[in-house]
Write a protein that holds these residues in place. Structure first.
Motif, short mmCIF file in Angstrom:
data_model
loop_
_atom_site.label_atom_id
_atom_site.label_comp_id
_atom_site.label_asym_id
_atom_site.label_seq_id
_atom_site.Cartn_x
_atom_site.Cartn_y
_atom_site.Cartn_z
N ALA A 1 8.16 9.78 3.82
CA ALA A 1 8.32 10.36 5.16
C ALA A 1 8.47 11.87 5.03
N VAL A 2 7.59 12.61 5.70
CA VAL A 2 7.56 14.07 5.58
C VAL A 2 7.92 14.70 6.91
N ASP A 3 8.79 15.69 6.87
CA ASP A 3 9.09 16.47 8.07
C ASP A 3 9.64 17.82 7.61
N LYS A 4 9.36 18.86 8.36
CA LYS A 4 9.82 20.18 7.95
C LYS A 4 11.28 20.43 8.30
N SER A 5 11.89 19.52 9.08
CA SER A 5 13.29 19.68 9.48
C SER A 5 14.17 18.78 8.62
N LEU B 1 0.83 -1.21 0.00
CA LEU B 1 0.00 0.00 0.00
C LEU B 1 0.87 1.26 0.00
N SER B 2 0.32 2.33 -0.56
CA SER B 2 1.01 3.61 -0.53
C SER B 2 0.72 4.29 0.81
N ALA B 3 1.73 4.95 1.34
CA ALA B 3 1.58 5.55 2.67
C ALA B 3 2.39 6.83 2.76
N VAL B 4 1.92 7.75 3.58
CA VAL B 4 2.67 8.95 3.90
C VAL B 4 2.66 9.12 5.41
N ASP B 5 3.82 9.37 5.96
CA ASP B 5 3.98 9.62 7.39
C ASP B 5 4.28 11.10 7.56
N LEU B 6 3.27 11.86 7.94
CA LEU B 6 3.44 13.28 8.17
C LEU B 6 4.07 13.50 9.55
N CYS B 7 4.94 14.51 9.68
CA CYS B 7 5.66 14.74 10.94
C CYS B 7 6.42 13.47 11.33
N ALA B 8 7.22 12.95 10.41
CA ALA B 8 7.76 11.60 10.52
C ALA B 8 8.88 11.42 11.53
N ALA B 9 9.73 12.42 11.71
CA ALA B 9 10.87 12.25 12.62
C ALA B 9 10.37 12.00 14.05
N PRO B 10 11.07 11.15 14.81
CA PRO B 10 12.38 10.53 14.54
C PRO B 10 12.35 9.28 13.67
N GLY B 11 11.19 8.74 13.34
CA GLY B 11 11.13 7.72 12.32
C GLY B 11 10.74 6.32 12.73
#
Length: 468
Positions: free
Chosen positions: A297-301, A272-282
């Motif tokens: 995996a999405v994160d602004k840092s 499946l396709s997935a997106v982890d918003l605010c992903a850190a620390p992972g």
């Protein structure tokens, strides 16, 4: 300095600290770990960052440690001292107040922090008195503003060593250390008795939880830990994480047992396709990747994403990464799975991050709830018809959990709640809300042996988007 309680409600402090205090140094001008002075210097510097500068502990400790040439065991001891103070500051200060006859003047340097750190060693860490006291006195003498109190520190700490244990044991550390606003709020939400249980669990040193790729029982045996019913491996007193078997081979990663549960609400994620918003620390990104999802995996840092990528490399897992604000992330796709582990007050993680007691304020709850609302609304736009959005926070506050999801479902009629589908052995009924969402409390797993109890406080809900 207050003990984290609201203004006017804390016990009268014995000392005061002013900005501009010089950093505690060894006699040669450089922090030294050879005799233990460097480790104590690091502990006091980290405490100064949290209690005076109001900076997060982990970042402050890492920065301070990087500037010192200390052995790993000295860094570990410094961390132990500092976190012991943060978890017991109210009681430690009350003991010190017992032996200081009158208020001290201003311009004390780092005297109070030195006394707190030494008292923690004497009353909690079983440090030999001669070491804790003599090195605290040396710290005072090496502090420009605190050196005139070296003799006072010696006298006070000797009395703490001789008769402070009974006084410390008689104190209510929850009432003295917890901020009133938070304890009162928990009493309203969970009831007074349970609020006290939660608070006591938050002030205990937590064990180490690992998420393993396979063979949970086998890894528990190898590492001298236990296999939790939820699927995590729990260890205690293991030393440096990097030295544990399986670290270099990428067989596991560090993740609290409660933090590992939200991803499990998705069920089978393979293909499946997935997106982890605010992903850190992972940790959750690693779970999705290990489960076979095609994940972004999405994160602004950028820095946090770089560390996430390094950890995935160690784990032999892969994910696409995107430096972006989760409030506006778009890549032209919709996803089968959207995970939003939203920024929050993190009051469910005080056991691992006791600096939260001193950094968070009552007004932060509403401000973060407003951010979570915006994040949830945007996250919903990334979900494919028939896909699932899992929203979670490591907060114990309903405004950031149950109330947030209820309001979301009112705004978004195209989503419905999917109650927890996991077996009762993985997520006991006690860990579920009346609506079927996940809600863990730090006081859970109290039946385990001492040193193995508790877990982080988490809320999570699975929200399914209609097919049309």
């Amino acid at each position: 300095m207050s003990n984290g309680r609201t203004s006017g409600e804390s016990a009268r402090p014995a000392t005061r600290i002013v900005r501009g205090a010089t950093r505690v140094r060894a006699a040669n001008g450089k922090a030294s770990g050879a005799d233990g002075l460097g480790a104590r210097d690091l502990a006091v510097s980290a405490l100064f960052s949290v209690l005076i500068d109001k900076r997060p502990f982990d970042d402050s400790f890492a920065k301070a440690a990087a500037s010192r040439d200390l052995a790993s065991r000295d860094r570990a001891f410094a961390r132990l001292v500092a976190t012991a103070v943060l978890r017991n500051r109210g009681s430690l200060q009350a003991v010190l107040n017992t032996y200081i006859a009158k208020p001290l003047p201003e311009h004390l340097g780092r005297l109070e922090l030195i006394l707190l750190a030494a008292s923690a060693q004497l009353l909690l860490l079983k440090t030999p008195p001669h070491a804790a006291i003599s090195l605290a006195v040396d710290q005072c003498r090496n502090d420009r503003l605190g050196r005139r109190f070296a003799n006072l520190a010696n006298a006070v700490l000797r009395r703490v060593s001789e008769s402070g244990h009974g006084r410390f044991a008689s104190l209510d550390n929850v009432a003295l250390t917890f901020p009133n606003w938070l304890l009162d709020k928990w009493s309203r939400v969970y009831g007074a008795a349970r609020a006290r249980q939660i608070a006591r669990a938050c002030l205990a040193e937590p064990p180490l939880d690992l998420t393993v790729k396979s063979d949970v029982k086998g890894w528990a045996e190898r590492l001298g830990g236990i296999a939790l019913p939820s699927g995590s491996v729990r260890c205690s007193g293991v030393g440096r994480i990097e030295d544990l078997e399986g670290y270099g081979d990428g067989a596991w990663w560090v993740q609290d047992a409660a933090a590992a549960l939200p991803v499990k609400l998705f069920g089978d994620v393979s293909g499946l396709s997935a997106v982890d918003l605010c992903a850190a620390p992972g940790g959750k990104t690693a779970q999705l990747a290990h489960g076979g999802a095609r994940i972004v995996a999405v994160d602004k840092s950028a820095g946090r994403l770089a560390r996430l990528s390094e950890n995935l490399k160690r784990l032999r897992l892969s994910a696409d990464v995107a430096v972006a604000d989760a409030q506006s992330f778009q890549n032209g796709s919709e996803f089968d799975l959207v995970l939003l582990d939203a920024p929050c007050t993190a009051t469910g993680t005080i056991r691992r991050h006791p600096d939260i007691l001193y950094l968070k304020r009552a007004e932060d709850v509403a401000a973060l709830a407003d951010l979570q609302k915006r994040l949830l609304d945007h996250a919903s736009s990334l979900v494919k018809p028939g896909g699932t959005l899992v929203y979670c926070t490591c907060s114990l506050e309903p405004e950031e959990g149950e109330d947030q999801v209820s309001a979301f479902l009112t705004r978004h009629a195209d989503f419905r709640r999917q109650p927890v589908q996991l077996d009762d052995t993985v997520v006991p009924l006690l860990w579920r809300t009346e609506d079927g969402d996940l809600r863990t409390l730090p006081s859970y797993l109290s039946e385990l042996p001492e040193g193995m109890r508790g877990l982080d406080g988490f809320y999570a809900a699975a929200l399914v988007k209609a097919h049309c």
